[in-house]
Write an enzyme that holds these catalytic residues in place. Structure first.
Site, PDB file in Angstrom:
ATOM      1  N   LYS A 177      39.853  74.266  36.699  1.00 44.37           N
ATOM      2  CA  LYS A 177      40.740  73.423  35.891  1.00 44.37           C
ATOM      3  C   LYS A 177      42.170  73.746  36.280  1.00 44.37           C
ATOM      4  O   LYS A 177      42.478  74.862  36.708  1.00 44.37           O
ATOM      5  CB  LYS A 177      40.518  73.698  34.398  1.00 44.37           C
TER       6      LYS A 177
ATOM      7  N   GLY B 126      39.946  59.695  18.544  1.00 42.14           N
ATOM      8  CA  GLY B 126      40.571  59.425  19.834  1.00 42.14           C
ATOM      9  C   GLY B 126      40.390  57.974  20.223  1.00 42.14           C
ATOM     10  O   GLY B 126      39.380  57.338  19.860  1.00 42.14           O
TER      11      GLY B 126
ATOM     12  N   GLY C  99      41.510  57.033  23.575  1.00 50.73           N
ATOM     13  CA  GLY C  99      41.856  57.008  24.998  1.00 50.73           C
ATOM     14  C   GLY C  99      40.708  56.432  25.804  1.00 50.73           C
ATOM     15  O   GLY C  99      39.829  55.755  25.275  1.00 50.73           O
ATOM     16  N   ASN C 100      40.732  56.741  27.086  1.00 47.74           N
ATOM     17  CA  ASN C 100      39.755  56.179  28.018  1.00 47.74           C
ATOM     18  C   ASN C 100      38.310  56.454  27.587  1.00 47.74           C
ATOM     19  O   ASN C 100      37.467  55.565  27.587  1.00 47.74           O
ATOM     20  CB  ASN C 100      40.039  56.775  29.399  1.00 47.74           C
TER      21      ASN C 100
END
Lengths: 428, 582
Positions: free
Chosen positions: A107, A219, A221-222
């Site tokens: 990451k 959420g 988002g995508n």
């Protein structure tokens, strides 16, 4: 969305320790897997648009590459810490392992807030990040990807910088590239769809017809958007979504008992997934506090924002009717919340299984990029479904046969595969 | 009403080996074809199979994609307006090929392609195919795929292409034309898709059944001792496409399986029986053409079948020295497909089985039925008869009686002892006929184009017409007749097939457009130039010309024609306006 006084890495290590005990791993293997193999922490000086030079902090953590080149996203976040990145790198190792793709875990991140950066400044951060780690990443070592607040454009800048440094074309260096520039069809949908592929299998196991279920989602988002799309396509009803409001710097939940209209909501949503609450109100949505998504009388909760969202303090507020939690985000549930959820008999699809669609499709992109031959979307999503379903079935089968919670079963499968690879390589 | 996909077991990603031979994917209706097969399956469960121990009978394994998947595909890819436009078939089909499948389908489809490695038939199963009144049978596409590629990715791609091909065929020009003729709105149509294992055996680069056939419990053309209620069977070697397309097949009455057609000399049978057959191409990949129905099909000849060993049940041998047909293939010599080994020599009791099946299905349906089947007979085990389609037949009931003497009527424009249909029709004043003088078999494709033009003009003007031509209407072989599709002649009110010395073939007896003719109530006339009765060419040619091309002519009668068909006797007349009653 609380993030204070919470250390993701400690949580990741605690989860690992529990599984290591279950597996009876030897001391050296535990020591090796509790810590990242390699960490890079560096400065990225950027000349800002106003002429000043600002120095950003960047990271790359490679947790383990026994099963193949490292894979993991790059996050741009103002609250980024090395411990968060370490935890996420470890989870990437388990995630790649649980869906059986030949990759390790990594990451990266940069402490910055893209909301306050011009495109040029963001480009300089991307290029600076690559310059610092170019020797330690690449198609056969470590393949980055987009993550929180990074997108295809960022990946393309990074690829370009990498290719300038290496003096060649290496489309397999990075994934999440735009389609037509080495990106894979289906990548945008992959994580959200992957969540629903596993949810679909969970509902089948619980003998809950998807058409009779309702869901509440954190959420927008995508991941959430595509999860909602496929879940609705299967016949489910989403009655609540929450999202971060950039102006108010707080989260809100948007509720509609008749079911949200995804396309209408997308029409009043900014590029970071923030829904315009004034417009939403006009459309008949109830605007509730950010945490309200958790308390809705639904069958399914899908936390798909950030980590540390279902905690010991708020887990008791989960509605009694909830049967399944599908973790679209990384680390949304803390261990003490996990205990509450387990006691309540809620079926959990753990994060690194539920949201592994993204990395699986990234792996597909990597394969396609290295071949420079690209598949049709049908083929990408077909393979993704098979991978996710197969991974889910392995985990649920183990959970059933050994009477383990799903999260533990997923960890047992993932960690044992990585430990075996380390043994086979003679590392431990 | 067709069954709902949710009434079937859900596809379980273990299609072949699960023991569950039928399943569904997605919601919505399953369409007419799948519904018919489900019904067949239920009836077969009650069928006394013990009487036929040498042939196992079943519906081949299939999974059906419900109509909701079709809707989701159209909506997600915004294909409806293009699909319903007058864009060409290939434009629409190409747009369908480019569009991705619904995400909730691809995983299951991939699993299907991963687990099965034998040929698959991807077939339409639409809502309107279920309608008894105007069944859209044969209007939509079917695609066979070999499904034998080593990698599952390629098998999946080919399967996905085939599914999209069938979906696109919902909106072909033929389907649109058919829908117009049937007075149906194509926008209401929804397409289920059957993915079914192909019945057959692999022989080298070919996969095909030993015998494919269509059995009907009612015969519109009984001859000799046969009665209409005895039914009729068409048999062919290889895939059933030969029969569906109107190629040469063996026709017989199940009550008289050993009776051969009165063809003399016997040598002529060599020319008039099936010489080529269709198979799935299991060999070298063909040219990539996902828009073509025949992409993975090939035609082979009897020499190939002999090499494959597939003439055992189907062929006899012509002995030139004695000028006779020797049953079976024990003797050397030219082969011909007369199915004598099963029909005469009882190598396999196929005919008794078909008779029992027709009787059982007819009784259960309460009406006459048509069964489409394929039979695979491995040399070392029991044969397998797979049901491909079962549907009811609409048999005309009105009482029209025409005697042999009636055919001598002086006002007859067309008189025939071989007709199909039943009833009286009036109000037709237009006749389109292929010109005798300029007819040549090498021009039949051009003739088809001219006929299509006339059909379009007359249909747009709302004028039904009588269509007269030479050879078989709708044959796929341009040397046997005019290769039109139904959509090219859909405005015809009556269809006449005639022979000429230069086109002296066995007429189709309406086989190509059998269901279209039945469902639209279009009478069919067969006229041999040898027959005593025929076509009043001189009168036709004396009428003022409305429109003409080098090959066809359209004329208009001063008053409406009268068309009469006696469905029991098979006699029929087209009478001039001024003629008295017959």
């Amino acid at each position: 969305m609380a993030t204070k006084a919470f250390n993701s890495f400690e949580m990741a290590q605690a989860q690992f320790d529990k599984v290591a005990l279950l597996l009876g791993l030897d001391e050296s293997t535990r020591e090796l897997l509790r810590q990242p193999l390699r960490e890079y922490s560096f400065a990225i000086p950027v000349r800002m648009d106003d002429g000043r030079v600002k120095v950003f902090r960047g990271f790359r953590v490679q947790h383990n590459d026994a099963r193949g080149p490292c894979k993991g996203g790059i996050r741009f976040h103002p609250a980024e810490t090395i411990d968060t990145v370490r935890a996420l790198a470890m989870w990437m190792t388990w995630k790649c392992s649980v869906v059986e793709i030949p990759l390790g875990g990594a990451k990266g991140g940069v402490i910055c807030d893209p909301h306050h950066l011009s495109p040029r400044e963001q480009e300089q951060i991307c290029r600076g990040w690559v310059r610092q780690v170019a020797k330690n990443v690449g198609p056969v070592m470590d393949v980055p990807a987009p993550d929180v607040m990074t997108n295809a454009q960022h990946m393309l800048w990074m690829l370009d910088e990498f290719e300038v440094i290496q003096g060649g074309k290496y489309p397999g260096f990075i994934t999440g590239k735009p389609v037509g520039m080495g990106g894979s069809l289906g990548r945008t949908e992959a994580t959200g769809f992957g969540v629903i592929f596993t949810l679909r299998e969970a509902l089948r196991e619980l003998k809950l017809p998807v058409e009779s279920t309702k869901a509440s989602i954190q959420g927008f988002g995508n991941v959430s958007q595509y999860a909602i799309r496929l879940y609705q396509q299967l016949g489910g009803k989403v009655v609540c979504v929450s999202c971060w409001d950039q102006t108010d710097q707080t989260a809100y939940s948007f509720k509609k008992d008749a079911g949200i209209d995804l396309d209408t909501l997308l029409g009043i949503t900014d590029s970071f997934g923030g829904i315009d609450k004034t417009e939403a109100k006009k459309l008949g949505y109830q605007i509730l506090p950010g945490d309200a998504w958790l308390e809705q009388p639904v069958d399914i909760l899908i936390p798909s924002a950030i980590e540390n969202q279902i905690r010991g303090d708020n887990a008791p507020r989960i509605h009694a009717g909830v049967r399944v939690i599908a973790e679209g985000a990384n680390g949304p549930t803390t261990p003490d919340a996990d205990r509450v959820i387990q006691d309540r008999g809620i079926f959990v699809i753990p994060d690194f299984l539920a949201n592994a669609g993204g990395v699986t499709c990234s792996y597909f992109e990597q394969v396609q990029s290295n071949m420079n031959y690209f598949w049709e979307k049908d083929e990408v999503l077909g393979k993704l479904d098979l991978k996710m379903t197969s991974a889910f079935l392995s985990v649920s089968e183990l959970a059933r046969s050994r009477k383990l919670p799903m999260r533990d079963a997923a960890y047992v499968i993932a960690v044992s595969r990585v430990a075996q690879a380390c043994h086979d390589r003679g590392w431990v | 009403m067709t069954a709902n996909a949710h009434d079937l077991p859900r596809f379980g990603r273990h299609f072949a080996g699960s023991g569950e031979s039928i399943s569904s994917l997605g919601g919505g209706a399953i369409g007419g074809k799948a519904h018919g097969l489900l019904e067949a399956r239920r009836l077969l469960a009650r069928f006394d199979a013990k009487r036929h121990p040498r042939i196992r009978v079943a519906v081949p394994s299939f999974t059906v994609l419900g109509t909701e998947v079709f809707d989701a595909f159209l909506d997600a890819n915004q294909l409806r307006s293009l699909a319903l436009s007058d864009a060409g078939d290939r434009v629409i089909a190409a747009a369908f090929q480019r569009a991705p499948l619904p995400a909730d389908l691809v995983g299951d489809l991939f699993a299907l392609a991963r687990d099965i490695k034998t040929p698959l038939a991807v077939r339409s199963s639409s809502l309107l195919e279920d309608a008894l009144a105007h069944p859209f049978a044969g209007v939509y596409g079917t695609k066979m795929i070999p499904n034998n590629q080593l990698d599952p990715e390629t098998r999946f791609r080919k399967l996905a292409e085939a599914v999209k091909f069938v979906w696109a065929s919902t909106f072909s020009l033929a389907a649109k034309s058919y829908a117009r003729a049937a007075g149906r709105e194509l926008a209401e149509e929804k397409m289920g898709v059957l993915v079914q294992e192909v019945v057959g055996l692999r022989r080298g680069p070919r996969f095909y059944p030993d015998i494919s056939g269509v059995a009907r419990s009612y015969n519109f053309y009984p001859s000799g001792h046969a009665r209409p209620q005895d039914g009729v069977v068409n048999l062919a070697l290889g895939l059933g496409k030969t029969i569906v397309d109107g190629g040469r097949s063996w026709t017989y009455s199940p009550a008289w399986p050993g009776v051969r057609p009165p063809v003399a000399p016997p040598q002529r049978l060599l020319d008039e029986t099936q010489r080529e057959f269709w198979a799935v191409n299991m060999g070298s990949p063909p040219a990539y053409d996902p828009l073509a129905e025949t992409e993975y099909l090939l035609q082979a000849g009897l020499a190939d079948a002999e090499t494959d060993g597939s003439l055992r049940l189907t062929a006899s041998t012509f002995d030139p020295r004695s000028d006779r047909i020797v049953l079976g293939t024990a003797a050397a010599g030219p082969r011909l497909l007369d199915f004598a080994p099963v029909l005469v020599m009882d190598e396999l009791p196929l005919n008794p089985l078909l008779r029992d099946l027709l009787a059982a299905f007819e009784e259960a349906a309460g009406t006459d039925v048509e069964i489409e089947f394929a039979l695979a007979a491995p040399g070392n085990g029991p044969a397998f008869l797979g049901f491909l389609q079962v549907r009811p037949m609409s048999v005309p009931s009105a009482q029209i009686e025409l005697s042999a003497a009636d055919l001598d009527h002086p006002g007859a424009v067309v008189a025939s002892e071989g007709t199909m249909g039943n009833g009286c029709w009036e109000g037709v004043t237009d006749i389109v006929f292929v010109k005798r003088g300029s007819f040549d078999a090498k021009h039949t494709r051009a003739i088809a184009k001219d006929v299509e033009g006339a059909n379009t003009r007359l249909s747009n003007a709302g004028r039904p017409y009588v269509l007269i031509g030479f050879g078989r209407w709708g044959t796929s072989d341009p040397w046997l007749g005019v290769p039109v599709t139904w959509s090219q002649i859909a405005g015809a009110r009556a269809l006449v097939e005639s022979t000429l010395p230069a086109m002296d073939v066995q007429l189709s007896q309406g086989a190509h457009f059998f269901h279209n003719l039945l469902s639209f109530g279009v009478p069919y006339f067969a006229v041999s130039h040898h027959a005593a009765h025929g076509i009043a060419w001189d009168w036709l040619e004396s009428l003022p010309v409305e429109f003409e091309t080098p090959f066809i002519r359209q004329v208009r009668t001063p008053a409406p024609l009268r068309i009469k068909v006696d469905g029991r006797s098979g006699r029929g007349l087209v009478l001039r306006p001024e003629a008295g009653s017959a």
